[in-house]
Write a protein that holds these residues in place. Structure first.
Motif, mmCIF file in Angstrom:
data_model
loop_
_atom_site.group_PDB
_atom_site.id
_atom_site.type_symbol
_atom_site.label_atom_id
_atom_site.label_comp_id
_atom_site.label_asym_id
_atom_site.label_seq_id
_atom_site.Cartn_x
_atom_site.Cartn_y
_atom_site.Cartn_z
ATOM 1 N N GLU A 130 34.996 57.740 68.246
ATOM 2 C CA GLU A 130 34.069 57.142 69.212
ATOM 3 C C GLU A 130 34.776 56.752 70.505
ATOM 4 O O GLU A 130 34.243 56.926 71.599
ATOM 5 C CB GLU A 130 33.397 55.920 68.586
ATOM 6 C CG GLU A 130 32.310 55.310 69.445
ATOM 7 C CD GLU A 130 31.604 54.145 68.762
ATOM 8 O OE1 GLU A 130 30.645 53.610 69.348
ATOM 9 O OE2 GLU A 130 32.020 53.769 67.645
ATOM 10 N N GLY A 131 36.003 56.236 70.378
ATOM 11 C CA GLY A 131 36.734 55.812 71.570
ATOM 12 C C GLY A 131 37.008 56.962 72.516
ATOM 13 O O GLY A 131 36.990 56.796 73.742
ATOM 14 N N THR A 187 43.007 55.519 68.415
ATOM 15 C CA THR A 187 42.135 55.688 67.254
ATOM 16 C C THR A 187 42.701 54.929 66.062
ATOM 17 O O THR A 187 43.883 55.089 65.730
ATOM 18 C CB THR A 187 41.996 57.184 66.898
ATOM 19 O OG1 THR A 187 41.445 57.878 68.022
ATOM 20 C CG2 THR A 187 41.096 57.368 65.692
ATOM 21 N N LEU A 200 35.116 59.712 72.857
ATOM 22 C CA LEU A 200 33.847 60.069 73.497
ATOM 23 C C LEU A 200 33.434 59.034 74.544
ATOM 24 O O LEU A 200 32.939 59.383 75.624
ATOM 25 C CB LEU A 200 32.757 60.215 72.438
ATOM 26 C CG LEU A 200 32.971 61.325 71.403
ATOM 27 C CD1 LEU A 200 31.865 61.283 70.347
ATOM 28 C CD2 LEU A 200 33.028 62.688 72.069
ATOM 29 N N ASN A 201 33.638 57.768 74.216
ATOM 30 C CA ASN A 201 33.276 56.712 75.168
ATOM 31 C C ASN A 201 34.109 56.786 76.443
ATOM 32 O O ASN A 201 33.623 56.471 77.541
ATOM 33 C CB ASN A 201 33.434 55.336 74.520
ATOM 34 C CG ASN A 201 32.329 55.041 73.533
ATOM 35 O OD1 ASN A 201 31.253 55.652 73.575
ATOM 36 N ND2 ASN A 201 32.574 54.114 72.611
ATOM 37 N N ALA A 202 35.365 57.181 76.309
ATOM 38 C CA ALA A 202 36.217 57.296 77.490
ATOM 39 C C ALA A 202 35.646 58.318 78.471
ATOM 40 O O ALA A 202 35.701 58.127 79.693
ATOM 41 C CB ALA A 202 37.629 57.699 77.081
ATOM 42 N N LYS A 209 32.354 59.195 78.587
ATOM 43 C CA LYS A 209 31.084 58.662 79.076
ATOM 44 C C LYS A 209 31.278 57.630 80.177
ATOM 45 O O LYS A 209 30.427 57.481 81.071
ATOM 46 C CB LYS A 209 30.309 58.026 77.919
ATOM 47 C CG LYS A 209 29.868 59.009 76.855
ATOM 48 C CD LYS A 209 29.243 58.284 75.664
ATOM 49 C CE LYS A 209 28.881 59.243 74.550
ATOM 50 N NZ LYS A 209 28.353 58.544 73.342
ATOM 51 N N ASN A 210 32.395 56.910 80.135
ATOM 52 C CA ASN A 210 32.618 55.794 81.072
ATOM 53 C C ASN A 210 33.488 56.162 82.269
ATOM 54 O O ASN A 210 33.956 55.282 82.999
ATOM 55 C CB ASN A 210 33.247 54.612 80.330
ATOM 56 C CG ASN A 210 32.307 54.040 79.283
ATOM 57 O OD1 ASN A 210 31.089 54.065 79.459
ATOM 58 N ND2 ASN A 210 32.863 53.556 78.181
#
Length: 406
Positions: A47-48, A283, A50-52, A54-55
């Motif tokens: 998730e981390g 991770t 993917l979030n990187a 997205k942000n």
């Protein structure tokens, strides 16, 4: 009409992807195809990571340094030094996938016509990369009967000539899943030092070691600092094959200096991928523990099912997420194509990779197939049921007595 180059004519097709048109046709006919042909995990990307992505908030999607951003290389250094590699950011060149790390290593260290020894079966694209660089692959056979253990050092020495410049290992191995032992790695070290060779270490599957067994890198062996080039990727570790992000690692300053020139020629690795890769290093260990348990379970499902089939033999791999199995068949390429073109069970079939494409020795692997256990266990069980029924009716089935005589 202009003709293509000799290199274009000799470039081998991928055994992993060459049957794709037959798989697509089977799907168009309404069949379900279980894809065991390619190492594309269905495990979710952290998730981390993917979030990187997205942000991201940059205003200009700019070039990065040819060797990769300093922040990413610093983060990678944290990861590798937890594994006792004892490196600094300047020992790393970030690449576009592990594939580019391999090609840059070959072009940096080997001249056209130089020879590289590779235990086979081996990752099929080594043949393609060698073709691109005009390098001669000298294969050395490992055997399914002992699980594809490292061949005897005496067999390596029979192949060494004045043109021999390197040995390539993939550990844990693709396509066999074999995990090299401390004793085997020590033997390779002594061989490399004796003949002053490079040792290329493809470590794409480092995280996937099973049954409590340890991963040994040549980076862990004293005295190889000038000889070892590690080639790595985030593709498998983080289930991020589409990120196309890897790296080359070495303590050899001359190699780094030359490799950087090849990296400069292709400009730079992707900015977004490095942002994601930097986040990936954080991770949690729990992610890998869960993934390891899942792959161990899938391996057991697949190997047990295969070894219960009449005439099939499959070693139990110690790592990665592949097996190479021996089938009672006349020709692996023909069988894998027949599965897609002519067979279905409950309107489903299985796509596999003929092992012939993972050998360089002519005629090797004719009755062997590689499978990737990258599907959930229920799908694996269904695929194995399908495969078992296919082997019963395959027109080119060869009974055990004939295989023993071949």
């Amino acid at each position: 009409m202009p003709i293509i180059s000799n290199k274009g004519q000799h470039m081998p097709a991928s055994p992993i992807r060459k049957l794709t048109p037959f798989a697509e046709k089977a799907k168009s006919e309404g069949k379900k195809v279980y894809h065991l042909n390619i190492g594309q995990p269905d495990i979710e990307t952290p998730e981390g990571m993917l979030n990187a992505v997205k942000n991201i908030d940059f205003k200009v999607w700019a070039y990065t340094a040819s060797e990769g951003t300093l922040s990413y290389r610093k983060k990678l250094t944290e990861y590798y030094n937890k594994l006792d590699y004892n490196i600094a950011p300047e020992n790393i060149i970030v690449t576009t996938g592990g594939s580019e790390a391999i090609t840059i290593a070959m072009m940096t260290c080997l001249n056209p016509g130089d020879e590289v020894i590779i235990p086979e079966p081996f990752y099929a694209n080594y043949n393609g990369f060698a073709c691109q660089s005009d390098i001669v692959v000298k294969p050395i056979l490992s055997y399914i009967d002992n699980g594809f253990a490292l061949p005897a050092i005496s067999e390596f020495e029979k192949l060494i000539t004045d043109r021999t410049k390197a040995i390539i290992i993939c550990n844990p191995n693709n396509p066999t899943g074999y995990l090299y032992s401390q004793k085997e790695m020590q033997a390779l070290k002594e061989l490399v030092l004796k003949y002053d060779l490079y040792l290329f270490s493809d470590e794409a599957y480092r995280e996937f070691c099973y049954d409590g067994r340890d991963f040994i890198s040549p980076m862990h062996l004293d005295g190889l600092e000038e000889n070892v080039i590690v080639m790595d990727t985030v593709s498998k570790r983080y289930s991020a094959c589409g990120a196309r992000l890897g790296c080359l690692i070495t303590k050899n300053k001359e190699v780094l200096k030359a490799a950087l020139k090849f990296a400069q020629a292709r400009l730079s690795p992707g900015l977004v991928e490095q942002i994601a890769g930097e986040a990936a290093v954080d991770t949690p260990d729990a992610y890998f523990e869960t993934v390891n348990k899942e792959y161990t379970h899938r391996r057991d499902v697949l190997v047990n099912a295969l070894n219960q089939m009449d005439g099939v033999f499959c070693p139990n791999p110690g790592g990665a997420f592949y097996v190479v199995a021996k089938f009672p068949i006349d020709n692996a390429d023909r069988f894998c194509q027949w599965m897609l073109e002519s067979f279905s069970y409950h309107n489903a079939t299985v796509m596999m990779a003929p092992a012939t494409g993972f050998y360089s020795t002519p005629g090797a692997g004719q009755n062997e197939v590689r499978m990737a256990y990258v599907l959930n266990s229920n799908d694996l069980k269904s695929a194995m049921n399908c495969l078992q029924e296919a082997l019963k009716v395959y027109p080119g089935r060869v009974e055990a007595e004939a295989l023993a005589d071949s």
